[in-house]
Design an enzyme around this catalytic site. Structure first.
Site, PDB file in Angstrom:
ATOM      1  N   ILE A   1       0.854  -1.187   0.000  1.00 26.77           N
ATOM      2  CA  ILE A   1       0.000   0.000   0.000  1.00 26.77           C
ATOM      3  C   ILE A   1       0.890   1.237   0.000  1.00 26.77           C
ATOM      4  O   ILE A   1       1.866   1.302   0.747  1.00 26.77           O
ATOM      5  CB  ILE A   1      -0.939  -0.030   1.228  1.00 26.77           C
ATOM      6  CG1 ILE A   1      -1.900  -1.213   1.054  1.00 26.77           C
ATOM      7  CG2 ILE A   1      -1.708   1.275   1.370  1.00 26.77           C
ATOM      8  CD1 ILE A   1      -2.882  -1.381   2.157  1.00 26.77           C
TER       9      ILE A   1
ATOM     10  N   HIS B   1      -1.406  -9.554  11.152  1.00 24.72           N
ATOM     11  CA  HIS B   1      -0.275 -10.292  10.574  1.00 24.72           C
ATOM     12  C   HIS B   1      -0.002 -11.545  11.418  1.00 24.72           C
ATOM     13  O   HIS B   1       0.008 -11.474  12.648  1.00 24.72           O
ATOM     14  CB  HIS B   1       0.964  -9.390  10.542  1.00 24.72           C
ATOM     15  CG  HIS B   1       2.137 -10.041   9.876  1.00 24.72           C
ATOM     16  ND1 HIS B   1       2.244 -10.139   8.500  1.00 24.72           N
ATOM     17  CD2 HIS B   1       3.217 -10.671  10.388  1.00 24.72           C
ATOM     18  CE1 HIS B   1       3.360 -10.797   8.204  1.00 24.72           C
ATOM     19  NE2 HIS B   1       3.967 -11.124   9.333  1.00 24.72           N
TER      20      HIS B   1
HETATM   21  C1  GAR Z   1      -4.411 -14.168   7.815  1.00 27.07           C
HETATM   22  O1  GAR Z   1      -3.772 -15.193   8.524  1.00 27.07           O
HETATM   23  C2  GAR Z   1      -3.624 -12.881   7.938  1.00 27.07           C
HETATM   24  O2  GAR Z   1      -2.980 -12.752   9.168  1.00 27.07           O
HETATM   25  C3  GAR Z   1      -2.636 -13.029   6.816  1.00 27.07           C
HETATM   26  O3  GAR Z   1      -3.366 -13.585   5.774  1.00 27.07           O
HETATM   27  C4  GAR Z   1      -4.368 -14.447   6.313  1.00 27.07           C
HETATM   28  C5  GAR Z   1      -5.677 -14.175   5.638  1.00 27.07           C
HETATM   29  O4  GAR Z   1      -6.627 -15.145   5.985  1.00 27.07           O
HETATM   30  N1  GAR Z   1      -2.070 -11.762   6.461  1.00 27.07           N
HETATM   31  C6  GAR Z   1      -0.803 -11.605   6.059  1.00 27.07           C
HETATM   32  O5  GAR Z   1      -0.011 -12.511   5.921  1.00 27.07           O
HETATM   33  C7  GAR Z   1      -0.411 -10.166   5.776  1.00 27.07           C
HETATM   34  N2  GAR Z   1       1.006 -10.044   5.561  1.00 27.07           N
HETATM   35  P1  GAR Z   1      -8.167 -14.921   5.670  1.00 27.07           P
HETATM   36  O6  GAR Z   1      -8.290 -14.506   4.209  1.00 27.07           O
HETATM   37  O7  GAR Z   1      -8.814 -16.232   5.893  1.00 27.07           O
HETATM   38  O8  GAR Z   1      -8.694 -13.853   6.585  1.00 27.07           O
END
Ligand code: GAR
Length: 202
Positions: A93, A109
Site C-alpha cells: 500500500i 499479521h
Molecule cells: C491471515 O492469517 C492474515 O494474518 C494473513 O493472511 C491471512 C488471511 O486469511 N495476512 C498476512 O499474511 C499479511 N502479511 P483470511 O483470508 O482467511 O482472513
C-alpha cells in the site's frame, strides 16, 4: 457506529469474523465496503452473503498502484469510511492511501512482529524452528508490516506441529482478536501517541 472498509485478497475468514461480530451486535460498526484485488477470491462470495458492497479490481488493468489506490480512495470517501481494516490483503500500500488514513488503517499479521514480516510468515517461523509465534494487529505506516503495534497474542509451536496445524491455531486467535481490536477502536479506546499505542481499558 464506526464505518469500516475491509480489504482482503483470499479466503476471508477474518472478513467473516468481523461480519459475524457486527451481526451479533458485538461490534459497533458497519462494513461499508469490501475491497478485493482477486475477482475469484472466496471473500467476494462471503461479502455477497453478508450484504456488503464489493469493490473488486484487477491491478493489471491499471497503470500503477497509485492509480487504483486513487480510485479506492474515492470510494472510501464516498462511503465516509472511518477505518480501513486489512484482512489478508496481499498487496503493498502506497502513500496514496497511507497518508490520508494514517492512524485509521490497521492490519493483522500472522507472527509476533517485528519477527517474520512479509509473506509466508507462518512458514518462515516454522523453518527457523521458533517455539513461540503469534498474531499482531498494528497501524499501517509506509513500511512492510512495521507500523505501531496495537495488540499481540502468542501461539505456541508444539513439537508435533505442522504448518497446517499452526495456521489453524493462528486463524482461531485472529478471529477472536481482530473483532475485539476493532471494537476498542469503535469505542475510542485506542490512542496513538507519537508512534506508540495506548489502550484505555474501561
Ligand atoms: C491471515 O492469517 C492474515 O494474518 C494473513 O493472511 C491471512 C488471511 O486469511 N495476512 C498476512 O499474511 C499479511 N502479511 P483470511 O483470508 O482467511 O482472513
Amino acid at each position: 457506529p464506526l464505518r469500516i472498509a475491509v480489504f482482503a485478497s483470499g479466503n476471508g475468514s477474518n472478513f467473516q469474523a468481523l461480519a459475524d461480530a457486527v451481526q451479533a451486535g458485538e461490534l459497533d460498526a458497519t462494513i461499508e465496503l469490501l475491497v478485493c484485488d482477486k475477482p475469484k477470491a472466496k471473500v467476494v462470495e462471503r461479502a455477497k452473503l453478508a450484504g456488503v458492497e464489493p469493490f473488486i479490481f484487477e491491478p493489471k488493468r491499471y497503470a500503477s498502484r497509485e492509480v487504483y489506490e486513487a480510485e479506492i480512495l474515492q470510494r472510501l470517501t464516498e462511503k465516509k469510511v472511518d477505518l480501513i481494516v486489512l484482512a489478508g490483503y496481499m498487496r503493498i500500500i502506497t502513500d496514496t492511501l497511507v497518508t490520508p488514513y494514517y492512524g485509521r488503517m490497521i492490519n493483522i499479521h500472522p507472527s509476533l512482529l517485528p519477527a517474520f514480516p512479509g509473506v509466508n510468515a507462518i512458514r518462515q517461523a516454522m523453518e527457523l524452528g521458533v517455539k513461540l509465534t503469534g498474531v499482531t494487529v498494528h497501524f499501517v505506516d509506509g513500511g512492510m508490516d512495521t507500523g505501531p503495534i496495537i495488540a499481540q497474542r502468542a501461539v505456541e509451536i508444539e513439537e508435533e506441529a505442522t504448518e497446517a496445524s499452526v495456521t489453524e491455531s493462528i486463524h482461531a486467535v485472529e478471529m477472536k482478536l481482530y473483532p475485539q481490536v476493532v471494537q476498542w477502536i469503535a469505542k475510542g479506546q485506542v490512542q496513538l501517541v507519537e508512534r506508540k499505542v495506548q489502550i484505555i481499558h474501561s
